[in-house]
Design an enzyme around this catalytic site. Structure first.
Site, PDB file in Angstrom:
ATOM      1  N   ASP A 109       0.816  -1.227   0.000  1.00 24.85           N
ATOM      2  CA  ASP A 109       0.000   0.000   0.000  1.00 24.85           C
ATOM      3  C   ASP A 109       0.848   1.274   0.000  1.00 24.85           C
ATOM      4  OD1 ASP A 109      -2.261  -1.678   0.248  1.00 24.85           O
ATOM      5  OD2 ASP A 109      -1.930  -1.763   2.415  1.00 24.85           O
ATOM      6  N   LYS A 116       2.298   2.202  -5.066  1.00 28.86           N
ATOM      7  CA  LYS A 116       3.025   1.712  -6.251  1.00 28.86           C
ATOM      8  C   LYS A 116       2.246   1.974  -7.528  1.00 28.86           C
ATOM      9  CE  LYS A 116       3.240  -2.409  -4.407  1.00 28.86           C
ATOM     10  NZ  LYS A 116       2.865  -2.165  -3.011  1.00 28.86           N
ATOM     11  N   GLY A 161      -4.269  -4.162  -4.426  1.00 27.81           N
ATOM     12  CA  GLY A 161      -5.240  -3.206  -4.943  1.00 27.81           C
ATOM     13  C   GLY A 161      -4.507  -1.920  -5.255  1.00 27.81           C
ATOM     14  N   HIS A 162      -4.415  -1.589  -6.518  1.00 28.20           N
ATOM     15  CA  HIS A 162      -3.719  -0.364  -6.919  1.00 28.20           C
ATOM     16  C   HIS A 162      -4.752   0.672  -7.340  1.00 28.20           C
ATOM     17  CE1 HIS A 162       0.247  -2.659  -7.920  1.00 28.20           C
ATOM     18  NE2 HIS A 162      -0.016  -2.599  -6.644  1.00 28.20           N
ATOM     19  N   GLN A 172       2.211  -5.918  -3.098  1.00 29.63           N
ATOM     20  CA  GLN A 172       2.535  -6.013  -1.658  1.00 29.63           C
ATOM     21  C   GLN A 172       3.860  -5.285  -1.373  1.00 29.63           C
ATOM     22  OE1 GLN A 172       1.523  -9.349  -3.152  1.00 29.63           O
ATOM     23  NE2 GLN A 172      -0.482  -8.459  -2.839  1.00 29.63           N
TER      24      GLN A 172
HETATM   25  P1  IMP Z   1      -2.640 -12.786   1.625  1.00 34.65           P
HETATM   26  O1  IMP Z   1      -1.651 -12.207   0.667  1.00 34.65           O
HETATM   27  O2  IMP Z   1      -4.072 -12.516   1.273  1.00 34.65           O
HETATM   28  O3  IMP Z   1      -2.369 -14.235   1.919  1.00 34.65           O
HETATM   29  O4  IMP Z   1      -2.420 -12.022   3.029  1.00 34.65           O
HETATM   30  C1  IMP Z   1      -1.212 -12.179   3.766  1.00 34.65           C
HETATM   31  C2  IMP Z   1      -0.821 -10.861   4.418  1.00 34.65           C
HETATM   32  O5  IMP Z   1      -0.449  -9.928   3.413  1.00 34.65           O
HETATM   33  C3  IMP Z   1      -1.946 -10.187   5.216  1.00 34.65           C
HETATM   34  O6  IMP Z   1      -1.362  -9.498   6.296  1.00 34.65           O
HETATM   35  C4  IMP Z   1      -2.512  -9.194   4.229  1.00 34.65           C
HETATM   36  O7  IMP Z   1      -3.164  -8.114   4.879  1.00 34.65           O
HETATM   37  C5  IMP Z   1      -1.230  -8.740   3.538  1.00 34.65           C
HETATM   38  N1  IMP Z   1      -1.472  -8.251   2.186  1.00 34.65           N
HETATM   39  C6  IMP Z   1      -1.767  -8.960   1.093  1.00 34.65           C
HETATM   40  N2  IMP Z   1      -1.900  -8.148   0.021  1.00 34.65           N
HETATM   41  C7  IMP Z   1      -1.675  -6.903   0.446  1.00 34.65           C
HETATM   42  C8  IMP Z   1      -1.626  -5.626  -0.208  1.00 34.65           C
HETATM   43  O8  IMP Z   1      -1.810  -5.498  -1.428  1.00 34.65           O
HETATM   44  N3  IMP Z   1      -1.342  -4.572   0.587  1.00 34.65           N
HETATM   45  C9  IMP Z   1      -1.087  -4.690   1.901  1.00 34.65           C
HETATM   46  N4  IMP Z   1      -1.101  -5.850   2.548  1.00 34.65           N
HETATM   47  C10 IMP Z   1      -1.393  -6.958   1.827  1.00 34.65           C
END
Ligand code: IMP
Length: 424
Positions: free
Chosen positions: A13, A16, A40-41, A224
């Site tokens: 977040d 990017k 989510g961009h 991420q």
């Molecule tokens: P997952 O990727 O859905 O398995 O989540 C694993 C961890 O990564 C959790 O703490 C999510 O909140 C975090 N996470 C996954 N995608 C994002 C993102 O795009 N931005 C911020 N945190 C993320």
């Protein structure tokens, strides 16, 4: 000709999407290399606001060819929705969008498993986005995954879905005490979606090798952030892929020797969603103010983000891990009205001061941040169109970040819009 990687330097977040959107106008190819619809961009332009989860943010700027690389896990239903959304606002994907035939497919059972596993972890839940990301990478590594190329061969797809469903039903019934799923239902829903995606599926690795040979400009777009990397992040509170620079090569097929620059994206403060250690998190009014000023709510799940000061120990770790020779500093304007701004320069571990980021499981939970304080600039960064026009205190803050990390802040974002960006 250049090949650059855009990487989140924190817990995701960092903004990017906006930076990829900006840099893609000078790129011939933009490639997503890991993650899935957990990202989510948000991109704002011409009074439009679009949130992309899978399609590279470069689709809206210039005429770069956008690729979903082999390292991504693709939810076909989410992708079709996104394709429709992009086309609805008048952007054509024809000859500009390709999906690697080696990228893995997320199916409904991955989401079910994501949610039941989170439930069974109780207080130790990761706080995943529930998009099936972890279980899809488990299928991939267990060598039972279904790849985008398999969507083009119905007999193979049918056999693979049936075999997976048989195995998963055993776990759902006997381990999780959950209702079983039906392979025919999955296939019935998947087939029409697969036919809509089919025209975009191809060998993107070869496409990129040709692009390199032709001297094209390539931007590799991470999702991420470095601190959520499955190897180098705050394990087990991480995502299941490698957002770091090494992952860019694995997830796209672009060789390491082709990479020119690694550009890290960092907010001027920090946020995290989901669970896991976060030394500079603020539970007080200052944290609330950061969340309010920065509109810090997840683009994918809408969850309020945890907020805190910039952690330079963690940022320096990300810079070293990825070889980030440049930084893009985002959301500077969020700090505009703060009297005092702090950055964490050290951790206290058992009373000892250190600037080493600990990688051992659980170690980050036990550090206490040591802060350096800066006077706020109490002026609008939005007004500045060049670096020199930024308030003096803002420049002092940026210089300290550069000095500490040894990386150059080449881009400073002063607001959400395309034009609210200073490129040095
Ligand atoms: P997952 O990727 O859905 O398995 O989540 C694993 C961890 O990564 C959790 O703490 C999510 O909140 C975090 N996470 C996954 N995608 C994002 C993102 O795009 N931005 C911020 N945190 C993320």
């Amino acid at each position: 000709m250049s090949t650059n990687i855009i990487i989140g330097a924190q817990w995701g977040d960092e903004g990017k999407g906006k930076i990829v959107d900006l840099l893609s106008k000078d790129s011939d190819f933009v490639v997503r290399y890991q993650g899935g619809a957990n990202a989510g961009h948000t991109i704002k332009f011409d009074d439009k606001e679009v949130v992309l989860h899978l399609i590279p943010s470069g689709i809206f700027n210039g005429d770069a060819v956008c690729i979903i690389g082999n390292g991504v896990v693709v939810d076909p239903a989410a992708l079709v929705d996104e394709i429709k959304g992009v086309e609805k606002i008048g952007t054509s994907l024809k000859d500009r969008f390709f999906i690697s035939s080696s990228a893995h497919v997320i199916l409904p059972y991955h989401k079910i498993l994501d949610n039941v596993r989170e439930k069974s972890r109780g207080d130790d839940a990761i706080g995943t986005t529930g998009r099936g990301i972890g279980p899809a990478y488990v299928s991939k590594v267990a060598r039972v995954g279904i790849r985008m190329g398999d969507l083009l061969d119905d007999a193979r797809l049918t056999e693979l879905v049936q075999t997976n469903v048989n195995e998963i039903n055993k776990a759902l019934k006997h381990v999780h005490n959950e209702p079983e799923i039906d392979a025919d239902d999955i296939l019935f829903n998947l087939r029409p979606i697969a036919s809509q995606i089919a025209p975009y599926i191809c060998n993107t690795t070869t496409l990129l090798h040709k692009a390199l040979a032709d001297g094209k400009d390539i931007l590799l777009e991470g999702a991420q952030g470095s601190l959520l990397d499955v190897d180098h992040g705050t394990y087990p509170f991480v995502t299941s892929s490698s957002p770091t620079a090494g992952g860019a090569c694995v997830g796209s097929g672009v060789p390491p020797t082709a990479i020119d620059h690694a550009i890290g994206i960092t907010k001027a403060y920090s946020t995290r969603v989901g669970n896991g250690p976060y030394p500079t998190e603020l539970h007080d009014e200052t944290g609330k103010k950061l969340r309010k000023n920065g509109a810090e709510f997840g683009a994918t799940t809408g969850r309020p983000r945890r907020c805190g000061w910039l952690d330079l120990v963690a940022l320096k770790y990300a810079v070293d891990l990825n070889g980030m020779d440049q930084l893009a500093l985002t959301k500077m304007d969020v700090l505009d009205d703060f009297d005092e701004i702090k950055v964490c320069t050290h951790y206290l571990v058992n009373g000892e001061k250190t600037d080493v980021y600990p990688v051992e499981t659980g170690a980050l939970e036990n550090v206490e941040p040591v802060y350096k304080s800066f006077p706020g600039w109490k002026a609008s960064c939005l007004e500045a169109s060049t670096y020199d026009e930024l308030p003096d205190n803002a420049k002092t803050y940026i210089s300290f970040i550069e000095e500490y990390t040894g990386s150059y802040c080449s881009i400073i974002s002063t607001g959400p819009g395309r034009t609210q960006t200073i490129v040095r």
